[in-house]
Write a protein that holds these residues in place. Structure first.
Motif, PDB file in Angstrom:
ATOM      1  N   GLY A  43       0.792  -1.226   0.000  1.00 43.16           N
ATOM      2  CA  GLY A  43       0.000   0.000   0.000  1.00 43.16           C
ATOM      3  C   GLY A  43       0.820   1.269   0.000  1.00 43.16           C
ATOM      4  O   GLY A  43       0.281   2.353  -0.205  1.00 43.16           O
ATOM      5  N   PHE A  83      -4.917  -3.303  -6.058  1.00 42.90           N
ATOM      6  CA  PHE A  83      -5.798  -3.541  -4.912  1.00 42.90           C
ATOM      7  C   PHE A  83      -5.082  -3.997  -3.641  1.00 42.90           C
ATOM      8  O   PHE A  83      -5.641  -3.896  -2.559  1.00 42.90           O
ATOM      9  CB  PHE A  83      -6.898  -4.552  -5.268  1.00 42.90           C
ATOM     10  CG  PHE A  83      -7.855  -4.017  -6.283  1.00 42.90           C
ATOM     11  CD1 PHE A  83      -8.737  -3.003  -5.956  1.00 42.90           C
ATOM     12  CD2 PHE A  83      -7.869  -4.522  -7.574  1.00 42.90           C
ATOM     13  CE1 PHE A  83      -9.616  -2.488  -6.893  1.00 42.90           C
ATOM     14  CE2 PHE A  83      -8.746  -4.019  -8.520  1.00 42.90           C
ATOM     15  CZ  PHE A  83      -9.617  -2.997  -8.188  1.00 42.90           C
ATOM     16  N   GLU A  85      -3.060  -4.018  -0.360  1.00 43.94           N
ATOM     17  CA  GLU A  85      -2.729  -3.031   0.680  1.00 43.94           C
ATOM     18  C   GLU A  85      -2.234  -3.790   1.902  1.00 43.94           C
ATOM     19  O   GLU A  85      -2.749  -3.644   3.008  1.00 43.94           O
ATOM     20  CB  GLU A  85      -3.947  -2.179   1.058  1.00 43.94           C
ATOM     21  CG  GLU A  85      -4.438  -1.258  -0.023  1.00 43.94           C
ATOM     22  CD  GLU A  85      -3.655   0.051  -0.106  1.00 43.94           C
ATOM     23  OE1 GLU A  85      -3.563   0.772   0.894  1.00 43.94           O
ATOM     24  OE2 GLU A  85      -3.145   0.338  -1.198  1.00 43.94           O
ATOM     25  N   LEU A  94      -6.299   0.549   4.135  1.00 52.59           N
ATOM     26  CA  LEU A  94      -7.021  -0.396   4.990  1.00 52.59           C
ATOM     27  C   LEU A  94      -6.661  -0.253   6.467  1.00 52.59           C
ATOM     28  O   LEU A  94      -7.450  -0.640   7.332  1.00 52.59           O
ATOM     29  CB  LEU A  94      -6.776  -1.829   4.516  1.00 52.59           C
ATOM     30  CG  LEU A  94      -7.248  -2.121   3.092  1.00 52.59           C
ATOM     31  CD1 LEU A  94      -6.929  -3.561   2.731  1.00 52.59           C
ATOM     32  CD2 LEU A  94      -8.724  -1.820   2.917  1.00 52.59           C
ATOM     33  N   LEU A 100     -13.111  -1.518   4.161  1.00 52.22           N
ATOM     34  CA  LEU A 100     -12.918  -1.580   2.709  1.00 52.22           C
ATOM     35  C   LEU A 100     -12.141  -2.821   2.271  1.00 52.22           C
ATOM     36  O   LEU A 100     -11.899  -3.025   1.089  1.00 52.22           O
ATOM     37  CB  LEU A 100     -12.192  -0.322   2.220  1.00 52.22           C
ATOM     38  CG  LEU A 100     -12.921   0.999   2.436  1.00 52.22           C
ATOM     39  CD1 LEU A 100     -12.058   2.171   1.978  1.00 52.22           C
ATOM     40  CD2 LEU A 100     -14.264   1.008   1.724  1.00 52.22           C
ATOM     41  N   ALA A 101     -11.752  -3.658   3.234  1.00 51.03           N
ATOM     42  CA  ALA A 101     -10.961  -4.856   2.930  1.00 51.03           C
ATOM     43  C   ALA A 101     -11.842  -5.982   2.390  1.00 51.03           C
ATOM     44  O   ALA A 101     -13.026  -6.083   2.710  1.00 51.03           O
ATOM     45  CB  ALA A 101     -10.234  -5.334   4.184  1.00 51.03           C
ATOM     46  N   TRP A 112      -6.340  -6.729   1.000  1.00 46.09           N
ATOM     47  CA  TRP A 112      -6.717  -6.390  -0.367  1.00 46.09           C
ATOM     48  C   TRP A 112      -7.950  -5.499  -0.303  1.00 46.09           C
ATOM     49  O   TRP A 112      -8.918  -5.829   0.401  1.00 46.09           O
ATOM     50  CB  TRP A 112      -7.070  -7.646  -1.180  1.00 46.09           C
ATOM     51  CG  TRP A 112      -5.862  -8.431  -1.560  1.00 46.09           C
ATOM     52  CD1 TRP A 112      -5.179  -9.301  -0.773  1.00 46.09           C
ATOM     53  CD2 TRP A 112      -5.193  -8.402  -2.811  1.00 46.09           C
ATOM     54  NE1 TRP A 112      -4.116  -9.821  -1.454  1.00 46.09           N
ATOM     55  CE2 TRP A 112      -4.102  -9.287  -2.708  1.00 46.09           C
ATOM     56  CE3 TRP A 112      -5.402  -7.719  -3.988  1.00 46.09           C
ATOM     57  CZ2 TRP A 112      -3.220  -9.502  -3.764  1.00 46.09           C
ATOM     58  CZ3 TRP A 112      -4.527  -7.938  -5.032  1.00 46.09           C
ATOM     59  CH2 TRP A 112      -3.450  -8.821  -4.925  1.00 46.09           C
ATOM     60  N   MET A 113      -7.926  -4.390  -1.012  1.00 50.96           N
ATOM     61  CA  MET A 113      -9.103  -3.520  -1.061  1.00 50.96           C
ATOM     62  C   MET A 113     -10.184  -4.204  -1.888  1.00 50.96           C
ATOM     63  O   MET A 113      -9.891  -4.804  -2.925  1.00 50.96           O
ATOM     64  CB  MET A 113      -8.754  -2.172  -1.689  1.00 50.96           C
ATOM     65  CG  MET A 113      -7.767  -1.369  -0.886  1.00 50.96           C
ATOM     66  SD  MET A 113      -7.444   0.280  -1.571  1.00 50.96           S
ATOM     67  CE  MET A 113      -6.531  -0.108  -3.067  1.00 50.96           C
ATOM     68  N   CYS A 114     -11.406  -4.107  -1.420  1.00 51.08           N
ATOM     69  CA  CYS A 114     -12.528  -4.716  -2.128  1.00 51.08           C
ATOM     70  C   CYS A 114     -12.797  -3.935  -3.410  1.00 51.08           C
ATOM     71  O   CYS A 114     -13.129  -2.749  -3.358  1.00 51.08           O
ATOM     72  CB  CYS A 114     -13.762  -4.730  -1.237  1.00 51.08           C
ATOM     73  SG  CYS A 114     -15.172  -5.513  -2.042  1.00 51.08           S
ATOM     74  N   ARG A 117     -16.096  -1.671  -3.995  1.00 50.19           N
ATOM     75  CA  ARG A 117     -16.389  -0.507  -3.166  1.00 50.19           C
ATOM     76  C   ARG A 117     -16.064   0.793  -3.903  1.00 50.19           C
ATOM     77  O   ARG A 117     -14.947   0.977  -4.391  1.00 50.19           O
ATOM     78  CB  ARG A 117     -15.613  -0.573  -1.849  1.00 50.19           C
ATOM     79  CG  ARG A 117     -15.892  -1.810  -0.993  1.00 50.19           C
ATOM     80  CD  ARG A 117     -17.317  -1.842  -0.443  1.00 50.19           C
ATOM     81  NE  ARG A 117     -17.594  -0.743   0.443  1.00 50.19           N
ATOM     82  CZ  ARG A 117     -17.455  -0.769   1.760  1.00 50.19           C
ATOM     83  NH1 ARG A 117     -17.047  -1.870   2.360  1.00 50.19           N
ATOM     84  NH2 ARG A 117     -17.744   0.295   2.476  1.00 50.19           N
ATOM     85  N   VAL A 120     -12.993   2.702  -2.767  1.00 52.55           N
ATOM     86  CA  VAL A 120     -11.748   2.131  -3.279  1.00 52.55           C
ATOM     87  C   VAL A 120     -11.472   2.681  -4.676  1.00 52.55           C
ATOM     88  O   VAL A 120     -10.354   3.107  -4.988  1.00 52.55           O
ATOM     89  CB  VAL A 120     -11.807   0.589  -3.294  1.00 52.55           C
ATOM     90  CG1 VAL A 120     -10.650  -0.010  -4.078  1.00 52.55           C
ATOM     91  CG2 VAL A 120     -11.838   0.055  -1.868  1.00 52.55           C
ATOM     92  N   TYR A 123     -10.292   6.266  -4.365  1.00 54.87           N
ATOM     93  CA  TYR A 123      -8.928   6.335  -3.836  1.00 54.87           C
ATOM     94  C   TYR A 123      -7.916   6.060  -4.953  1.00 54.87           C
ATOM     95  O   TYR A 123      -6.951   6.817  -5.138  1.00 54.87           O
ATOM     96  CB  TYR A 123      -8.763   5.327  -2.693  1.00 54.87           C
ATOM     97  CG  TYR A 123      -7.360   5.245  -2.139  1.00 54.87           C
ATOM     98  CD1 TYR A 123      -6.814   6.292  -1.416  1.00 54.87           C
ATOM     99  CD2 TYR A 123      -6.588   4.109  -2.337  1.00 54.87           C
ATOM    100  CE1 TYR A 123      -5.515   6.220  -0.908  1.00 54.87           C
ATOM    101  CE2 TYR A 123      -5.294   4.029  -1.822  1.00 54.87           C
ATOM    102  CZ  TYR A 123      -4.775   5.083  -1.109  1.00 54.87           C
ATOM    103  OH  TYR A 123      -3.495   5.012  -0.607  1.00 54.87           O
TER     104      TYR A 123
END
Length: 144
Positions: A43, A83, A85, A94, A100-101, A112-114, A117, A120, A123
């Motif tokens: 990340g 994705f 992080e 996260l 948001l994970a 990992w960012m979903c 979302r 996300v 961002y």
């Protein structure tokens, strides 16, 4: 024109002198494209960012490598690990927003960012915009 490229990790580029050496070596070896890591699997970002949660910068290597690359005819692409992080731990965004994970079948959140979302998406788009506004990159390389 045929493209011959290489991936570069910025941890090896802690000074203008090291950037200069890398560009010289790439040019001598016939490379004309460098995909330079700007967001890693943990990340952290490797560029001057107002939006990113975790940063790792010894100096603004991206500014120097894009300038020297342009002078030597080497395209510089910003390489994002999109994705991730932190993989198994919650890092980067996260660490501040664990909701948001991605969640596995057992209900465990991991680094990992979903991708479904909206926050996300925003961002990541903010990070892409920062690169395009602050640096003269020739492309963006999306990984994972």
């Amino acid at each position: 024109m045929r493209k011959l490229g290489v991936w570069i990790h910025p941890k090896e580029l802690a000074s203008e002198l090291q950037v200069e050496k890398v560009i010289r070596n790439l040019k001598a070896a016939g490379f004309n494209l460098a995909a330079v890591l700007v967001k890693g699997t943990d990340g952290r970002v490797f560029f001057e960012s107002e939006r990113a949660i975790e940063k790792h910068m010894a100096f603004d290597f991206l500014k120097h490598i894009t300038k020297r690359g342009r002078e030597e005819g080497i395209e510089v692409h910003a390489w994002f690990v999109v994705f991730a992080e932190g993989y198994k731990s919650l890092r980067g965004l996260l660490s501040k927003k664990p909701e948001l994970a991605v969640v596995d079948e057992a209900g465990t959140r991991f680094g990992w960012m979903c991708p479904s979302r909206e926050e996300v998406h925003e961002y990541l788009l903010d990070l892409f915009r920062e690169i395009l506004e602050k640096y003269e990159v020739d492309g963006i390389h999306l990984d994972y």
